[in-house]
Design a protein around this motif. Structure first.
Motif, PDB file in Angstrom:
ATOM      1  N   ILE A 220       0.904  -1.202  -0.006  1.00 22.74           N
ATOM      2  CA  ILE A 220       0.060   0.000  -0.163  1.00 22.74           C
ATOM      3  C   ILE A 220       0.846   1.289   0.091  1.00 22.74           C
ATOM      4  O   ILE A 220       1.603   1.537   0.839  1.00 22.74           O
ATOM      5  CB  ILE A 220      -1.071  -0.050   1.330  1.00 22.74           C
ATOM      6  CG1 ILE A 220      -1.846  -1.185   1.195  1.00 22.74           C
ATOM      7  CG2 ILE A 220      -1.736   1.208   1.174  1.00 22.74           C
ATOM      8  CD1 ILE A 220      -2.891  -1.151   2.462  1.00 22.74           C
ATOM      9  N   GLY A 221       0.644   1.982  -0.942  1.00 18.81           N
ATOM     10  CA  GLY A 221       1.689   3.547  -1.173  1.00 18.81           C
ATOM     11  C   GLY A 221       0.543   4.516  -0.991  1.00 18.81           C
ATOM     12  O   GLY A 221      -0.660   4.314  -0.374  1.00 18.81           O
ATOM     13  N   GLY A 222       1.004   5.595  -1.280  1.00 18.33           N
ATOM     14  CA  GLY A 222       0.111   6.853  -1.280  1.00 18.33           C
ATOM     15  C   GLY A 222       0.189   7.642  -0.202  1.00 18.33           C
ATOM     16  O   GLY A 222       1.142   7.575   0.843  1.00 18.33           O
ATOM     17  N   GLN A 223      -0.957   8.262   0.455  1.00 19.89           N
ATOM     18  CA  GLN A 223      -0.934   9.184   1.407  1.00 19.89           C
ATOM     19  C   GLN A 223      -1.912   8.337   2.621  1.00 19.89           C
ATOM     20  O   GLN A 223      -2.811   7.623   2.173  1.00 19.89           O
ATOM     21  CB  GLN A 223      -1.670  10.358   1.314  1.00 19.89           C
ATOM     22  CG  GLN A 223      -0.683  11.254   0.224  1.00 19.89           C
ATOM     23  CD  GLN A 223       0.766  11.372   0.868  1.00 19.89           C
ATOM     24  OE1 GLN A 223       0.942  11.826   1.932  1.00 19.89           O
ATOM     25  NE2 GLN A 223       1.753  11.451   0.002  1.00 19.89           N
ATOM     26  N   PRO A 224      -1.829   8.629   3.950  1.00 20.53           N
ATOM     27  CA  PRO A 224      -2.551   8.097   4.983  1.00 20.53           C
ATOM     28  C   PRO A 224      -3.800   8.442   4.986  1.00 20.53           C
ATOM     29  O   PRO A 224      -4.217   9.758   4.199  1.00 20.53           O
ATOM     30  CB  PRO A 224      -2.167   8.540   6.339  1.00 20.53           C
ATOM     31  CG  PRO A 224      -0.517   8.651   5.887  1.00 20.53           C
ATOM     32  CD  PRO A 224      -0.394   9.212   4.478  1.00 20.53           C
ATOM     33  N   VAL A 225      -4.843   7.874   5.488  1.00 21.47           N
ATOM     34  CA  VAL A 225      -6.274   8.509   5.537  1.00 21.47           C
ATOM     35  C   VAL A 225      -6.445   9.887   6.439  1.00 21.47           C
ATOM     36  O   VAL A 225      -5.386   9.965   7.087  1.00 21.47           O
ATOM     37  CB  VAL A 225      -7.204   7.219   6.090  1.00 21.47           C
ATOM     38  CG1 VAL A 225      -7.267   6.212   4.991  1.00 21.47           C
ATOM     39  CG2 VAL A 225      -6.723   6.972   7.339  1.00 21.47           C
ATOM     40  N   ASN A 254      -2.333   3.600  10.467  1.00 22.53           N
ATOM     41  CA  ASN A 254      -1.622   4.164   9.051  1.00 22.53           C
ATOM     42  C   ASN A 254      -1.453   2.870   8.291  1.00 22.53           C
ATOM     43  O   ASN A 254      -0.781   2.007   8.598  1.00 22.53           O
ATOM     44  CB  ASN A 254      -0.272   4.836   9.498  1.00 22.53           C
ATOM     45  CG  ASN A 254       0.215   5.429   8.119  1.00 22.53           C
ATOM     46  OD1 ASN A 254      -0.460   5.377   7.095  1.00 22.53           O
ATOM     47  ND2 ASN A 254       1.377   5.875   8.324  1.00 22.53           N
ATOM     48  N   PRO A 255      -2.047   2.603   7.150  1.00 23.13           N
ATOM     49  CA  PRO A 255      -1.844   1.298   6.237  1.00 23.13           C
ATOM     50  C   PRO A 255      -0.681   1.673   5.254  1.00 23.13           C
ATOM     51  O   PRO A 255      -0.210   0.609   4.641  1.00 23.13           O
ATOM     52  CB  PRO A 255      -3.047   1.486   5.515  1.00 23.13           C
ATOM     53  CG  PRO A 255      -3.689   3.020   5.292  1.00 23.13           C
ATOM     54  CD  PRO A 255      -3.033   3.535   6.802  1.00 23.13           C
ATOM     55  N   ILE A 256       0.117   2.624   5.269  1.00 20.53           N
ATOM     56  CA  ILE A 256       1.001   2.944   4.169  1.00 20.53           C
ATOM     57  C   ILE A 256       1.976   2.044   4.663  1.00 20.53           C
ATOM     58  O   ILE A 256       2.478   1.975   5.571  1.00 20.53           O
ATOM     59  CB  ILE A 256       1.404   4.534   4.184  1.00 20.53           C
ATOM     60  CG1 ILE A 256       0.345   5.378   3.981  1.00 20.53           C
ATOM     61  CG2 ILE A 256       2.420   4.691   3.083  1.00 20.53           C
ATOM     62  CD1 ILE A 256      -0.464   5.186   2.735  1.00 20.53           C
ATOM     63  N   GLY A 257       2.651   1.269   3.512  1.00 23.20           N
ATOM     64  CA  GLY A 257       3.893   0.513   3.738  1.00 23.20           C
ATOM     65  C   GLY A 257       3.167  -1.096   4.318  1.00 23.20           C
ATOM     66  O   GLY A 257       3.936  -2.035   4.096  1.00 23.20           O
ATOM     67  N   THR A 258       1.971  -1.315   4.407  1.00 24.33           N
ATOM     68  CA  THR A 258       1.595  -2.560   4.611  1.00 24.33           C
ATOM     69  C   THR A 258       1.541  -3.487   3.280  1.00 24.33           C
ATOM     70  O   THR A 258       1.248  -3.079   2.281  1.00 24.33           O
ATOM     71  CB  THR A 258       0.010  -2.426   4.881  1.00 24.33           C
ATOM     72  OG1 THR A 258      -0.242  -1.804   5.991  1.00 24.33           O
ATOM     73  CG2 THR A 258      -0.543  -3.821   5.034  1.00 24.33           C
ATOM     74  N   LYS A 259       2.150  -4.756   3.767  1.00 21.92           N
ATOM     75  CA  LYS A 259       2.056  -5.484   2.479  1.00 21.92           C
ATOM     76  C   LYS A 259       0.871  -6.326   2.446  1.00 21.92           C
ATOM     77  O   LYS A 259       0.498  -7.087   3.493  1.00 21.92           O
ATOM     78  CB  LYS A 259       3.407  -6.617   2.810  1.00 21.92           C
ATOM     79  CG  LYS A 259       4.998  -5.990   2.918  1.00 21.92           C
ATOM     80  CD  LYS A 259       5.402  -5.264   1.906  1.00 21.92           C
ATOM     81  CE  LYS A 259       6.643  -4.770   1.766  1.00 21.92           C
ATOM     82  NZ  LYS A 259       7.441  -4.267   0.872  1.00 21.92           N
ATOM     83  N   LEU A 260       0.385  -6.569   0.984  1.00 18.99           N
ATOM     84  CA  LEU A 260      -0.781  -7.475   1.054  1.00 18.99           C
ATOM     85  C   LEU A 260      -0.483  -8.693   0.377  1.00 18.99           C
ATOM     86  O   LEU A 260       0.400  -8.719  -0.494  1.00 18.99           O
ATOM     87  CB  LEU A 260      -1.854  -6.425   0.218  1.00 18.99           C
ATOM     88  CG  LEU A 260      -2.309  -5.334   1.106  1.00 18.99           C
ATOM     89  CD1 LEU A 260      -3.307  -4.615  -0.275  1.00 18.99           C
ATOM     90  CD2 LEU A 260      -3.175  -5.545   2.274  1.00 18.99           C
ATOM     91  N   LYS A 261      -1.098  -9.579   0.713  1.00 16.39           N
ATOM     92  CA  LYS A 261      -1.030 -11.335  -0.029  1.00 16.39           C
ATOM     93  C   LYS A 261      -2.355 -11.606  -0.125  1.00 16.39           C
ATOM     94  O   LYS A 261      -3.067 -11.677   0.722  1.00 16.39           O
ATOM     95  CB  LYS A 261      -0.143 -12.184   0.905  1.00 16.39           C
ATOM     96  CG  LYS A 261       1.379 -11.772   1.176  1.00 16.39           C
ATOM     97  CD  LYS A 261       1.994 -12.548   2.114  1.00 16.39           C
ATOM     98  CE  LYS A 261       3.302 -12.355   2.287  1.00 16.39           C
ATOM     99  NZ  LYS A 261       4.183 -13.248   3.466  1.00 16.39           N
ATOM    100  N   TYR A 262      -2.626 -12.100  -1.478  1.00 12.98           N
ATOM    101  CA  TYR A 262      -3.933 -12.314  -2.013  1.00 12.98           C
ATOM    102  C   TYR A 262      -3.702 -13.909  -2.720  1.00 12.98           C
ATOM    103  O   TYR A 262      -2.962 -13.985  -3.771  1.00 12.98           O
ATOM    104  CB  TYR A 262      -4.460 -11.396  -2.775  1.00 12.98           C
ATOM    105  CG  TYR A 262      -5.628 -11.554  -3.695  1.00 12.98           C
ATOM    106  CD1 TYR A 262      -6.879 -11.465  -2.912  1.00 12.98           C
ATOM    107  CD2 TYR A 262      -5.903 -12.358  -4.795  1.00 12.98           C
ATOM    108  CE1 TYR A 262      -8.196 -11.924  -3.679  1.00 12.98           C
ATOM    109  CE2 TYR A 262      -6.848 -12.586  -5.140  1.00 12.98           C
ATOM    110  CZ  TYR A 262      -8.204 -12.698  -4.450  1.00 12.98           C
ATOM    111  OH  TYR A 262      -9.437 -12.806  -5.022  1.00 12.98           O
TER     112      TYR A 262
END
Length: 408
Positions: A220-225, A254-262
């Motif tokens: 997840i990139g971009g800006q925080p909520v 803060n979700p920025i930097g969270t690694k997602l696995k699907y």
């Protein structure tokens, strides 16, 4: 900016029109005129979590309606270009959002293809035709499965292959790039950027069966909520002796930097008269925001010449985060706790739907469809449906939808 790449693509199309090639430019399209009705005072139907508008207890003509055009130009046996633009309800009506596909394709051999540009995000079995309502029996893809991830395309590169055997056909697809779309709800809007996307799809088709699996990772990139910094500042004002975990919990929002696995596995059967399709997925973010989530769907149907009838079931099962409570309760700590708990469980949904769908193909290029859904919401503040107020409670509701689909 992607708009610059789109202009380059248009330049290629224009250049192509000025010369003579073996294949002319092909123009095709699709359209859906739809209407939905939701018998809820607090929630409106929407097809995915990016949609920011909807109606409760009245007919909504915008939730499923859309129109799209696609342009294909083949220069020779190896090279081609494709562009697709879709107009539908969305937060943003910029050229970037309207452009669903825009890629150059190169096939060095009949079995291998390389695409560069904006291609379909191949997470799901229905990804290639998700916007084309004519391609399936139901009025819309299952919300509990397809509505959670609104991203439908990816900017990057894709390498695919197809290998035929006596027993069937084996296909592979590898892709890498980035994508973005919105998460929205009542008085809430956040652009969710997925960067460093890397994924693979394997499928095997034999007789009347299709077996498919997908694995994708992203960050997840971009800006925080928008709520992140006010919550963090509030948490910093709380004395650690009355709430030791508050600062750590605030940082977890803060979700920025969270690694997602699907991970996804799907199975389809279709003999022309009877058909069935199912997908099951697991999402892991290894974070407090989204620890793990399982969702899936299954539907079975039968065709009688120009008529089809389908029964379906879909669900999402998320694990709620148990936010640590303050040792000393005050009006201020209660306010911070409510904000943190809501932020940490914003993406957690527990919802299921039973659906009945009917379809009538009254022309070779047009179909009329009707669907009734019985939706059960197990958690408050549901995010699949569109809230028309700041909070919403648990609820069971009915969604009725009808569409007229056309391909040309």
């Amino acid at each position: 900016m992607f708009s610059q790449r789109a202009l380059c693509a248009c330049a290629i199309f224009t250049l192509a029109c000025t010369k003579t090639y073996a294949d002319p430019i092909e123009l095709s399209g699709f359209a859906t005129f739809g209407a939905t009705y939701t018998d809820s005072d607090q929630l409106a139907f929407r097809s995915d979590v990016s949609v920011d508008d909807g109606e409760t207890k009245q007919i909504d003509f915008g939730s499923l309606s859309r129109i799209g055009i696609q342009v294909d130009k083949r220069f020779n046996e190896d090279w081609s270009v494709t562009g697709q633009w879709v107009l539908k309800r969305h937060v943003d009506y910029s050229l970037d959002q309207l452009t669903q596909l825009a890629f150059v394709s190169y096939s060095p051999t009949p079995n291998w293809t390389v695409k560069a540009g904006r291609t379909a995000f191949d997470l799901f079995m229905m990804s290639p035709y998700r916007n084309i309502g004519y391609a399936y029996t139901e009025t819309h893809a299952p919300v509990e499965f397809y509505g959670l991830i609104p991203h439908q395309n990816i900017d990057g590169i894709e390498i695919s292959s197809s290998h035929g055997f006596a027993q069937g056909n084996f296909r592979t697809r590898l892709y890498a790039g980035k994508t973005k779309n919105y998460l929205s709800n009542f008085e809430y809007e956040w652009e969710l950027e997925l960067k460093d996307v890397l994924g693979a799809t394997l499928s095997y088709e034999f007789n009347n069966w299709l077996l498919r699996t997908n694995y994708t990772e992203a960050e997840i990139g971009g800006q925080p909520v928008d709520d992140y910094y006010p919550l963090l500042q509030g948490a910093q004002l709380v004395p650690p002796q009355i709430w030791p975990e508050v600062l750590e919990v605030a940082l977890d929002t803060n979700p920025i930097g969270t690694k997602l696995k699907y991970a996804n596995v799907g199975l389809k059967y279709d003999n022309g008269q009877y058909y069935a399709q199912s997908e099951l997925a697991y999402i892991d973010a290894n974070s407090a925001l989204l620890n793990d989530l399982v969702n899936g769907y299954a539907h079975v149907g039968k065709r009688w010449d120009t008529y089809s009838l389908q029964l379906g079931y879909s669900f999402t099962d998320g694990k709620a985060y148990e936010t640590p409570e303050p040792r000393v309760r005050t009006q201020f700590t209660d306010l911070i706790f409510q904000g943190l708990d809501r932020a940490l469980n914003y993406y957690v949904n527990d919802q299921s739907t039973i659906s009945i769908s009917g379809r009538y193909d009254f022309r070779a290029d047009m179909a009329a469809k009707l669907q009734v859904e019985f939706v059960d919401l197990e958690l408050e503040d549901n995010q699949f449906m569109l809230r028309t107020q700041s909070t919403a409670g648990k609820e069971s509701l009915v969604v009725i939808s009808a569409t007229l689909d056309w391909v040309f």
